[in-house]
Design a protein around this motif. Structure first.
Motif, PDB file in Angstrom:
ATOM      1  N   ALA A  35      -0.468 -10.032 -18.239  1.00 29.58           N
ATOM      2  CA  ALA A  35       0.426  -8.909 -17.947  1.00 29.58           C
ATOM      3  C   ALA A  35      -0.340  -7.769 -17.288  1.00 29.58           C
ATOM      4  N   LEU A  36      -1.555  -7.522 -17.747  1.00 28.28           N
ATOM      5  CA  LEU A  36      -2.401  -6.490 -17.150  1.00 28.28           C
ATOM      6  C   LEU A  36      -2.664  -6.802 -15.679  1.00 28.28           C
ATOM      7  N   SER A  37      -2.954  -8.046 -15.386  1.00 26.43           N
ATOM      8  CA  SER A  37      -3.203  -8.473 -14.011  1.00 26.43           C
ATOM      9  C   SER A  37      -1.964  -8.274 -13.137  1.00 26.43           C
ATOM     10  N   VAL A  38      -0.809  -8.625 -13.662  1.00 29.13           N
ATOM     11  CA  VAL A  38       0.439  -8.457 -12.907  1.00 29.13           C
ATOM     12  C   VAL A  38       0.673  -6.977 -12.607  1.00 29.13           C
ATOM     13  N   GLU A  39       0.501  -6.137 -13.602  1.00 31.35           N
ATOM     14  CA  GLU A  39       0.733  -4.702 -13.398  1.00 31.35           C
ATOM     15  C   GLU A  39      -0.284  -4.107 -12.433  1.00 31.35           C
ATOM     16  N   ALA A  40      -1.532  -4.544 -12.518  1.00 35.61           N
ATOM     17  CA  ALA A  40      -2.541  -4.071 -11.570  1.00 35.61           C
ATOM     18  C   ALA A  40      -2.171  -4.512 -10.154  1.00 35.61           C
ATOM     19  N   SER A  41      -1.635  -5.717 -10.016  1.00 36.96           N
ATOM     20  CA  SER A  41      -1.196  -6.199  -8.708  1.00 36.96           C
ATOM     21  C   SER A  41      -0.031  -5.376  -8.177  1.00 36.96           C
ATOM     22  N   GLU A  42       0.857  -4.943  -9.049  1.00 33.37           N
ATOM     23  CA  GLU A  42       1.968  -4.097  -8.620  1.00 33.37           C
ATOM     24  C   GLU A  42       1.455  -2.742  -8.123  1.00 33.37           C
ATOM     25  N   LEU A  43       0.387  -2.259  -8.721  1.00 35.58           N
ATOM     26  CA  LEU A  43      -0.240  -1.026  -8.248  1.00 35.58           C
ATOM     27  C   LEU A  43      -0.879  -1.266  -6.870  1.00 35.58           C
ATOM     28  N   VAL A  44      -1.564  -2.387  -6.729  1.00 33.76           N
ATOM     29  CA  VAL A  44      -2.168  -2.741  -5.447  1.00 33.76           C
ATOM     30  C   VAL A  44      -1.102  -2.827  -4.361  1.00 33.76           C
ATOM     31  N   GLU A  45       0.047  -3.390  -4.703  1.00 28.52           N
ATOM     32  CA  GLU A  45       1.122  -3.564  -3.726  1.00 28.52           C
ATOM     33  C   GLU A  45       1.533  -2.246  -3.070  1.00 28.52           C
ATOM     34  N   ILE A  46       1.522  -1.176  -3.833  1.00 28.66           N
ATOM     35  CA  ILE A  46       1.894   0.139  -3.291  1.00 28.66           C
ATOM     36  C   ILE A  46       0.931   0.562  -2.182  1.00 28.66           C
ATOM     37  N   PHE A  47      -0.333   0.236  -2.341  1.00 25.98           N
ATOM     38  CA  PHE A  47      -1.376   0.672  -1.417  1.00 25.98           C
ATOM     39  C   PHE A  47      -1.714  -0.362  -0.346  1.00 25.98           C
ATOM     40  N   GLN A  48      -1.184  -1.561  -0.474  1.00 24.40           N
ATOM     41  CA  GLN A  48      -1.634  -2.707   0.310  1.00 24.40           C
ATOM     42  C   GLN A  48      -1.769  -2.458   1.802  1.00 24.40           C
ATOM     43  N   TRP A  49      -0.784  -1.906   2.435  1.00 22.88           N
ATOM     44  CA  TRP A  49      -0.822  -1.766   3.886  1.00 22.88           C
ATOM     45  C   TRP A  49      -1.043  -0.331   4.350  1.00 22.88           C
ATOM     46  N   LEU A  50      -1.442   0.536   3.449  1.00 20.92           N
ATOM     47  CA  LEU A  50      -1.705   1.922   3.821  1.00 20.92           C
ATOM     48  C   LEU A  50      -3.086   2.051   4.453  1.00 20.92           C
ATOM     49  N   THR A  51      -3.203   2.975   5.385  1.00 25.50           N
ATOM     50  CA  THR A  51      -4.531   3.307   5.908  1.00 25.50           C
ATOM     51  C   THR A  51      -5.263   4.105   4.829  1.00 25.50           C
ATOM     52  N   PRO A  52      -6.572   4.250   4.955  1.00 23.58           N
ATOM     53  CA  PRO A  52      -7.283   5.083   3.984  1.00 23.58           C
ATOM     54  C   PRO A  52      -6.714   6.500   3.903  1.00 23.58           C
ATOM     55  N   GLU A  53      -6.332   7.035   5.043  1.00 22.76           N
ATOM     56  CA  GLU A  53      -5.775   8.390   5.064  1.00 22.76           C
ATOM     57  C   GLU A  53      -4.426   8.437   4.344  1.00 22.76           C
ATOM     58  N   GLU A  54      -3.578   7.445   4.614  1.00 27.20           N
ATOM     59  CA  GLU A  54      -2.271   7.385   3.943  1.00 27.20           C
ATOM     60  C   GLU A  54      -2.444   7.217   2.438  1.00 27.20           C
ATOM     61  N   SER A  55      -3.402   6.395   2.040  1.00 29.02           N
ATOM     62  CA  SER A  55      -3.610   6.175   0.604  1.00 29.02           C
ATOM     63  C   SER A  55      -4.070   7.458  -0.092  1.00 29.02           C
ATOM     64  N   ALA A  56      -4.814   8.295   0.614  1.00 28.79           N
ATOM     65  CA  ALA A  56      -5.275   9.554   0.033  1.00 28.79           C
ATOM     66  C   ALA A  56      -4.117  10.536  -0.178  1.00 28.79           C
ATOM     67  N   ARG A  57      -3.030  10.333   0.572  1.00 26.87           N
ATOM     68  CA  ARG A  57      -1.873  11.223   0.468  1.00 26.87           C
ATOM     69  C   ARG A  57      -0.701  10.585  -0.280  1.00 26.87           C
ATOM     70  N   VAL A  58      -0.936   9.486  -0.970  1.00 27.04           N
ATOM     71  CA  VAL A  58       0.152   8.722  -1.586  1.00 27.04           C
ATOM     72  C   VAL A  58       0.957   9.546  -2.594  1.00 27.04           C
ATOM     73  N   MET A  59       0.330  10.504  -3.230  1.00 22.63           N
ATOM     74  CA  MET A  59       1.025  11.298  -4.239  1.00 22.63           C
ATOM     75  C   MET A  59       1.863  12.423  -3.625  1.00 22.63           C
ATOM     76  N   ASP A  60       1.792  12.578  -2.312  1.00 22.18           N
ATOM     77  CA  ASP A  60       2.580  13.616  -1.640  1.00 22.18           C
ATOM     78  C   ASP A  60       4.068  13.272  -1.593  1.00 22.18           C
ATOM     79  N   ASP A  61       4.392  11.989  -1.558  1.00 20.12           N
ATOM     80  CA  ASP A  61       5.789  11.549  -1.536  1.00 20.12           C
ATOM     81  C   ASP A  61       6.269  11.364  -2.977  1.00 20.12           C
ATOM     82  N   PRO A  62       7.294  12.112  -3.407  1.00 23.03           N
ATOM     83  CA  PRO A  62       7.721  12.047  -4.807  1.00 23.03           C
ATOM     84  C   PRO A  62       8.116  10.636  -5.273  1.00 23.03           C
ATOM     85  N   GLY A  63       8.783   9.876  -4.429  1.00 18.78           N
ATOM     86  CA  GLY A  63       9.187   8.523  -4.818  1.00 18.78           C
ATOM     87  C   GLY A  63       8.003   7.601  -5.017  1.00 18.78           C
ATOM     88  N   THR A  64       7.074   7.663  -4.086  1.00 15.36           N
ATOM     89  CA  THR A  64       5.879   6.828  -4.199  1.00 15.36           C
ATOM     90  C   THR A  64       5.015   7.305  -5.357  1.00 15.36           C
TER      91      THR A  64
END
Length: 114
Positions: A35-64
């Protein structure tokens, strides 16, 4: 609930939550790690295709940001439950690991000639 609950209190709440639903038989180390692995993968999924710059700003979007917080909470919940089942003090384990890493990877010393 307090604003900043302590680790032991969170582990207790997680155990009580599982007990109230009779989930303890399913909370084996193997299942919790899966279950831990699945949840960690779900976290990875959010960042998967983001650029490094986009990932640094991920908390700027309330939904994300909400999704990131939820997945971090899920990862932490399963990790704390695993520690409880195995009798691991997670803070002591982390402290010991940092100690070992400080020995393995010493910080560079400034040149004494400077």
């Amino acid at each position: 609930m307090t604003e900043h609950p302590d680790l032991a209190g969170l582990q207790r709440r997680l155990a009580e939550f599982a007990a109230a639903r009779d989930w303890q038989p399913y909370h084996t180390p193997k299942n919790l790690v899966a279950a831990l692995s699945v949840e960690a993968s779900e976290l990875v999924e959010i960042f998967q295709w983001l650029t490094p710059e986009e990932s640094a700003r991920v908390m700027d979007d309330p939904g994300t940001a909400h999704r990131v917080r939820d997945e971090v909470a899920d990862v932490l919940a399963y990790l704390l439950q695993l520690c409880e089942v195995l009798g691991i003090d997670p803070l002591a384990a982390l402290s010991a690991k940092i100690d070992r890493n400080e020995e393995r990877f010493p910080a560079p010393r400034p040149d004494a000639a400077d």
